[in-house]
Structures are given as C-alpha cells and as structure tokens.
Design a protein around this motif. Structure first.
Motif, PDB file in Angstrom:
ATOM      1  N   LYS A   1      63.151  21.737 -59.776  1.00 37.11           N
ATOM      2  CA  LYS A   1      64.458  22.256 -60.170  1.00 37.11           C
ATOM      3  C   LYS A   1      64.793  23.482 -59.332  1.00 37.11           C
ATOM      4  O   LYS A   1      64.018  24.453 -59.301  1.00 37.11           O
ATOM      5  CB  LYS A   1      64.463  22.607 -61.645  1.00 37.11           C
ATOM      6  N   GLU A   2      65.915  23.369 -58.612  1.00 38.17           N
ATOM      7  CA  GLU A   2      66.492  24.496 -57.887  1.00 38.17           C
ATOM      8  C   GLU A   2      65.539  25.111 -56.863  1.00 38.17           C
ATOM      9  O   GLU A   2      65.682  26.261 -56.483  1.00 38.17           O
ATOM     10  CB  GLU A   2      66.958  25.577 -58.861  1.00 38.17           C
TER      11      GLU A   2
ATOM     12  N   ARG B   1      71.174  23.412 -54.251  1.00 32.34           N
ATOM     13  CA  ARG B   1      71.329  24.456 -55.264  1.00 32.34           C
ATOM     14  C   ARG B   1      71.755  23.853 -56.599  1.00 32.34           C
ATOM     15  O   ARG B   1      72.548  22.925 -56.662  1.00 32.34           O
ATOM     16  CB  ARG B   1      72.385  25.447 -54.797  1.00 32.34           C
ATOM     17  N   ASN B   2      71.148  24.380 -57.684  1.00 36.36           N
ATOM     18  CA  ASN B   2      71.455  23.964 -59.051  1.00 36.36           C
ATOM     19  C   ASN B   2      71.227  22.460 -59.272  1.00 36.36           C
ATOM     20  O   ASN B   2      71.905  21.826 -60.075  1.00 36.36           O
ATOM     21  CB  ASN B   2      72.900  24.307 -59.426  1.00 36.36           C
TER      22      ASN B   2
ATOM     23  N   GLN C   1      68.355  19.117 -59.919  1.00 38.32           N
ATOM     24  CA  GLN C   1      67.074  18.790 -60.549  1.00 38.32           C
ATOM     25  C   GLN C   1      66.791  17.316 -60.298  1.00 38.32           C
ATOM     26  O   GLN C   1      67.675  16.473 -60.433  1.00 38.32           O
ATOM     27  CB  GLN C   1      67.139  19.052 -62.060  1.00 38.32           C
TER      28      GLN C   1
END
Length: 244
Positions: free
Chosen positions: A171-172, A195-196, A198
């Motif tokens: 994640k991220e 970015r952001n 998962q």
C-alpha cells in the motif's frame, strides 16, 4: 446395226412367205431364220431373308471330343482400390474375464513421514526491516513442523523438489520480495506502486533442496509489505513436490 439388218431380213422373208401362202405359191418347207444375239446380263436381285440358325458343327473326327484348355497363369495384381466407407458398429461383445490382481499400492499415505508443507501469514501493519528476514507470525499449516517460525525460515528435512509461493499486499509504497536459498538470492519480485494505491503481488518457483538447506523471504528498501486485518493478507507457502 448388223443385228438390225438380220431382223429386218427375217421380217421381210416372213412377209413374203405369208403373201405367197395367200396366193398358193409359197413353198411348203421354208428355212428357219438365224438365232438372235444374246441379251445383256441382268442386274443382281435383292438380298433374301436371313435363314434359320444352323446346327452345331462336329469335330473333324467323329470320335474326338472337344477338350477344355488348361487354366492360364494368374494375371498381374492390380492396384488397390479406393477405401470403402466405414461399416456400422457391431454389437458390443460380452465382458471379458477379470484381470489379474495388481501390485500392492504404496504404503505412503496421509500418515507418511515423506510430507512437508507450510503456509504462514503476517499479521501486522508494521513494515518489515529492509534487507532482513520477513517474519510471519501466524502459522496456518506446518506439516511435520519444517517451518521455523522463530527464524522465519523453512528448513528442509526431506531432500527433494519443493514449490514456494508468496502473496503480498502492499500500500502506497513499492515492494520487492526476494526468495533466498542458503544466503543466495534465487529470484526477485518487485511491484512499483502509484500514489494512494493498494494491490496484491505474487510469485513462485520450484527449488531442489538438500537436507538442512533453508529458504526464506527478505525485502530491500522497497519494503511496502503490510497486513490490515481482513482487508489484506501477506502469505508465504511451500510444499514438497517429489522426494529424492
């Protein structure tokens, strides 16, 4: 023309004779005239009707009988003909007799010691230390206890071919998972995140191990491995394919 003169002379003599007879002065024994010239041959007549079939002929010598000739030599074999259409299926035959008993089966069943398999999971949101063994705290399966949870490593007890696979949530942050075999890097699986975001990455391969050789997972600076309860899991598994 000569013939015409003779005919004319004959007719003239006959006429004179008749005249003398009427006057009773014609002599009683007059001489006959000359024969006429033969006429031309006539044309052939039409063909007659076909006659009936005659009787069979007889041999030259009455006592001889017509003999059948000897059988001739076989002719040259001809080329094979075209393949015919398949016939209809025949009636199914009766069942055959039972076969002989087979060899006894392998006694290695579920209780055989030649078994090795494990599955472990990581139950923490904390990222693993870079360039260090990834620790898996939860034991899902550990047949014969060949995975050492304290060391975070699988220790081979049965020489043979094994298959190892991992499923890692990230994640991220970028993630690289490296499969180690006795301090040697076998393969490196990397997943670069946006970015952001998962996602879950995975990888696996077969490895031949000798007794007491070890296999484990590590990360490098890309260590975005995490677990978040029921939302995400990271799992490491392995099992014996064939013992040697």
């Amino acid at each position: 023309m000569f013939g015409d003169h003779i005919i004319f002379g004959t007719l003239l003599a006959g006429s004179l004779c008749l005249h003398l007879v009427s006057t009773d002065t014609c002599p009683a024994g007059a001489m006959p005239g000359l024969p006429g010239i033969p006429g031309f041959p006539g044309r052939d007549g039409r063909d007659g009707v076909k006659g009936e079939k005659g009787n069979p002929g007889i041999p030259i010598k009455p006592y001889e009988v017509i003999k059948k000739g000897e059988k001739g030599e076989p002719g040259i074999k001809g080329r094979p003909g075209k393949r015919g259409h398949n016939g209809e299926d025949g009636i199914r035959g009766p069942l055959g007799p039972p076969g002989e008993p087979g060899d006894p089966g392998n006694s290695e069943g579920s209780s055989s010691p030649l078994q090795s398999a494990f599955s472990v999971s990581r139950a923490t949101r904390s990222l693993p230390e870079p360039n260090a063994v990834i620790r898996f705290s939860t034991i899902i399966t550990n047949v014969n206890g060949h995975f050492n949870a304290t060391l975070g490593k699988f220790i081979c007890k049965i020489p043979g071919t094994y298959y190892f696979v991992f499923h890692a949530s990230s994640k991220e942050k970028n993630l690289c998972v490296i499969l180690m075999h006795d301090d040697k890097k076998i393969v490196n699986f990397c997943d670069h995140m946006q970015r952001n975001s998962q996602q879950v990455s995975s990888g696996g391969l077969a490895v031949y191990l000798k007794e007491n050789e070890k296999v484990w997972l590590v990360t490098n600076s890309y260590n975005g491995l995490f677990a978040e309860g029921r939302k995400a899991d990271s799992v490491f598994s392995g099992f014996l394919i064939h013992a040697h």
